[in-house]
Design a protein around this motif. Structure first.
Motif, short mmCIF file in Angstrom:
data_model
loop_
_atom_site.label_atom_id
_atom_site.label_comp_id
_atom_site.label_asym_id
_atom_site.label_seq_id
_atom_site.Cartn_x
_atom_site.Cartn_y
_atom_site.Cartn_z
N ILE A 275 0.87 -1.18 0.00
CA ILE A 275 0.00 0.00 0.00
C ILE A 275 0.90 1.23 0.00
O ILE A 275 1.49 1.57 1.03
CB ILE A 275 -0.93 0.03 1.22
CG1 ILE A 275 -1.78 -1.23 1.29
CG2 ILE A 275 -1.81 1.28 1.19
CD1 ILE A 275 -2.78 -1.39 0.17
N GLU A 278 1.91 3.84 3.06
CA GLU A 278 1.55 3.29 4.36
C GLU A 278 2.67 3.47 5.38
O GLU A 278 2.43 3.57 6.58
CB GLU A 278 1.20 1.80 4.21
CG GLU A 278 0.58 1.17 5.44
CD GLU A 278 0.16 -0.26 5.20
OE1 GLU A 278 -0.90 -0.66 5.70
OE2 GLU A 278 0.89 -1.01 4.51
N ARG A 354 -9.67 4.02 1.23
CA ARG A 354 -8.75 2.94 1.56
C ARG A 354 -9.04 1.69 0.72
O ARG A 354 -8.12 0.99 0.30
CB ARG A 354 -8.80 2.62 3.05
CG ARG A 354 -8.09 3.65 3.91
CD ARG A 354 -8.16 3.31 5.38
NE ARG A 354 -7.49 2.05 5.71
CZ ARG A 354 -7.48 1.53 6.93
NH1 ARG A 354 -8.12 2.14 7.91
NH2 ARG A 354 -6.86 0.39 7.16
N ILE A 358 -6.51 -0.23 -1.77
CA ILE A 358 -6.26 -1.68 -1.70
C ILE A 358 -6.47 -2.32 -3.07
O ILE A 358 -5.69 -3.18 -3.50
CB ILE A 358 -7.17 -2.33 -0.64
CG1 ILE A 358 -6.77 -1.86 0.77
CG2 ILE A 358 -7.09 -3.85 -0.72
CD1 ILE A 358 -7.76 -2.24 1.85
N GLU A 395 -1.39 -10.29 2.27
CA GLU A 395 -1.24 -8.92 2.74
C GLU A 395 -2.48 -8.08 2.42
O GLU A 395 -2.95 -7.30 3.24
CB GLU A 395 0.01 -8.27 2.12
CG GLU A 395 1.32 -8.77 2.68
CD GLU A 395 1.52 -8.40 4.14
OE1 GLU A 395 1.01 -7.35 4.57
OE2 GLU A 395 2.18 -9.17 4.86
N ARG A 399 -5.27 -6.30 4.95
CA ARG A 399 -5.65 -4.88 4.94
C ARG A 399 -7.16 -4.73 4.95
O ARG A 399 -7.71 -3.81 5.57
CB ARG A 399 -5.07 -4.17 3.71
CG ARG A 399 -3.56 -4.10 3.61
CD ARG A 399 -2.88 -3.64 4.88
NE ARG A 399 -1.48 -3.35 4.69
CZ ARG A 399 -0.52 -4.27 4.63
NH1 ARG A 399 -0.82 -5.55 4.72
NH2 ARG A 399 0.75 -3.92 4.47
N ASP A 402 -8.34 -5.43 8.42
CA ASP A 402 -7.93 -4.30 9.25
C ASP A 402 -8.89 -3.13 9.07
O ASP A 402 -9.27 -2.45 10.03
CB ASP A 402 -6.51 -3.89 8.87
CG ASP A 402 -5.81 -3.11 9.97
OD1 ASP A 402 -6.02 -3.44 11.15
OD2 ASP A 402 -5.07 -2.17 9.65
#
Length: 433
Positions: A275, A278, A354, A358, A395, A399, A402
């Motif tokens: 990302i 980040e 976001r 992603i 990963e 995200r 998250d």
């Protein structure tokens, strides 16, 4: 919860861990322990045992329980230095990072000169007894943080700050119900509130129990923040995060990856770059430099990336479909009139931004060659495909979970109707596909 309440009241989860430790190690009161009314509960020199548990948990104390006990033969700085040397001797990625530090005292030397009191010694001993990799992780974050701090241009004082903060960054977890920390359990977004407090708990413990510079507690508080604002507990960004906090955030994220058997530094770089924005560019570059240094010294060549397997292609395609469904849900919510408050609109806008970021990561990592529309490009672009498709997918999936947790935390402060409206989005973000 007021800060002094945490420090002067005995946390039941921490106390239970102390009692478990007392069954295999000698823990004694270093002074008389009194409750807030002046009644003596435990005499100086008395051994801490399970029989005292109820007496201690029922009372508010005049001084922190943690500062009134000491464990015999617990983890001290010599044990920390020994573990640090073992990590350097056995893990090539860490040696590569240390190799970037060309001047001044070595990270091992800085770490070996740290000082901490009996309270932190007891906590580190509990961490050590929690599993073979537990103390290794704390020491690894400390070592990696020192290396990154040096390359980030931080001075000797800040290098000591990150060394201490790295070593102690997870002490707040000792005060959380272990049910929410079990490695085999996946937390639902609404349960995340039990874990998200641990950086603040760690900050308060350090402030209340050690005479350290304020920057140490601050860095512990910030170790899960992200440079782009996507972290926790405050979702701050950029220079709102202290320089030591930025360093600890990166070190904590990659330290677990560095123990991987297959190309750990490549995995770490991928995790940091997946990302854009980040993490600070300078810190990402430092890890990349260590990767190239290790590759040159070992004579290894990245070589042909190879083609993702059929199963990996299906996983990427499912991930893309999942992201597309999330974006459609977010856009639908934006067009509806169900989220009327300014805060709810801000939560949704941030989530949409976001999610879009992603989704772009699928293209930036080369995963888009696994999509059906790119099938004809497989052969021509095979050398551009990332060496480990599963790493990139994991990963990105992380995200998304998250983000589900962040939206759930923020939605908890909204009115019931708006919180309920966002629940479908939270479930979709968190869902397996």
């Amino acid at each position: 919860m007021p800060d002094d309440h945490l420090i002067n009241s005995v946390n039941k989860h921490y106390l239970d861990k102390v009692m478990n430790l007392a069954e295999e190690a000698d823990i004694k009161a270093t002074e008389d322990i009194y409750d807030a009314r002046g009644m003596k509960l435990v005499a100086k020199g008395a051994r801490i045992s399970r029989s005292l548990q109820e007496r201690l948990i029922m009372r508010r104390l005049s001084k922190p329980f943690e500062s009134s006990i000491a464990v015999d033969s617990g983890v001290d700085i010599d044990a920390v230095a020994t573990e640090a040397q073992r990590i350097v001797d056995t893990l090539a990625p860490v040696r590569a990072l240390l190799g970037l530090v060309e001047t001044g005292p070595s990270p091992l030397q800085i770490l070996s000169e740290l000082k901490f009191g009996s309270a932190m010694s007891t906590m580190l001993t509990i961490i050590e007894r929690g599993g073979q990799a537990a103390l290794q992780h704390s020491v690894m974050v400390s070592l990696v943080s020192i290396c990154l701090a040096r390359k980030f241009g931080l001075g000797s004082q800040d290098q000591t700050v990150v060394a201490l903060a790295g070593l102690l960054h997870d002490i707040g977890e000792l005060y959380i119900d272990p049910e929410y920390l079990h490695s085999n359990r996946r937390l639902f977004p609404h349960e995340w509130r039990h874990v998200v407090v641990h950086p603040r708990i760690g900050q308060m413990l350090i402030e209340g129990l050690e005479n350290y510079p304020a920057a140490v507690a601050q860095a512990v508080f910030e170790h899960h923040e992200r440079f782009d604002g996507g972290g926790y507990p405050r979702q701050v960004s950029g220079t709102q995060i202290s320089a030591p906090g930025q360093v600890i955030s990166v070190a904590e994220m990659i330290s677990g990856i560095l123990t991987s058997k297959d190309k750990p530094l490549e995995r770490a770089v991928m995790a940091l770059k997946i990302i854009p924005g980040e993490h600070p560019r300078e810190l990402v570059s430092t890890v990349s430099a260590a990767m190239h240094k290790e590759r040159e010294e070992s004579g290894a060549d990245k070589g042909e990336a190879g083609m993702p397997s059929g199963e990996e292609k299906q996983r990427v395609q499912a991930l893309y479909s999942h992201l597309d469904a999330v974006l459609q849900e977010e856009q639908k919510l934006q067009q509806s009139a169900t989220l009327r408050s300014k805060k709810a609109s801000q939560i949704l806008s941030a989530a949409l931004e976001r999610t879009s970021c992603i989704q772009r990561a699928i293209s930036s990592t080369g995963l888009d060659v696994c999509l059906e529309q790119a099938a004809g490009m497989f052969e021509s672009r095979s050398t551009e495909i990332l060496f480990e498709t599963t790493v990139a997918v994991s990963e990105i999936e992380w995200r998304m979970r998250d983000l589900a947790r962040d939206v759930a935390l923020q939605a908890s402060s909204l009115e019931a109707q708006e919180a309920e409206t966002l629940q479908a989005l939270i479930t979709l973000l968190d869902g397996e596909h």
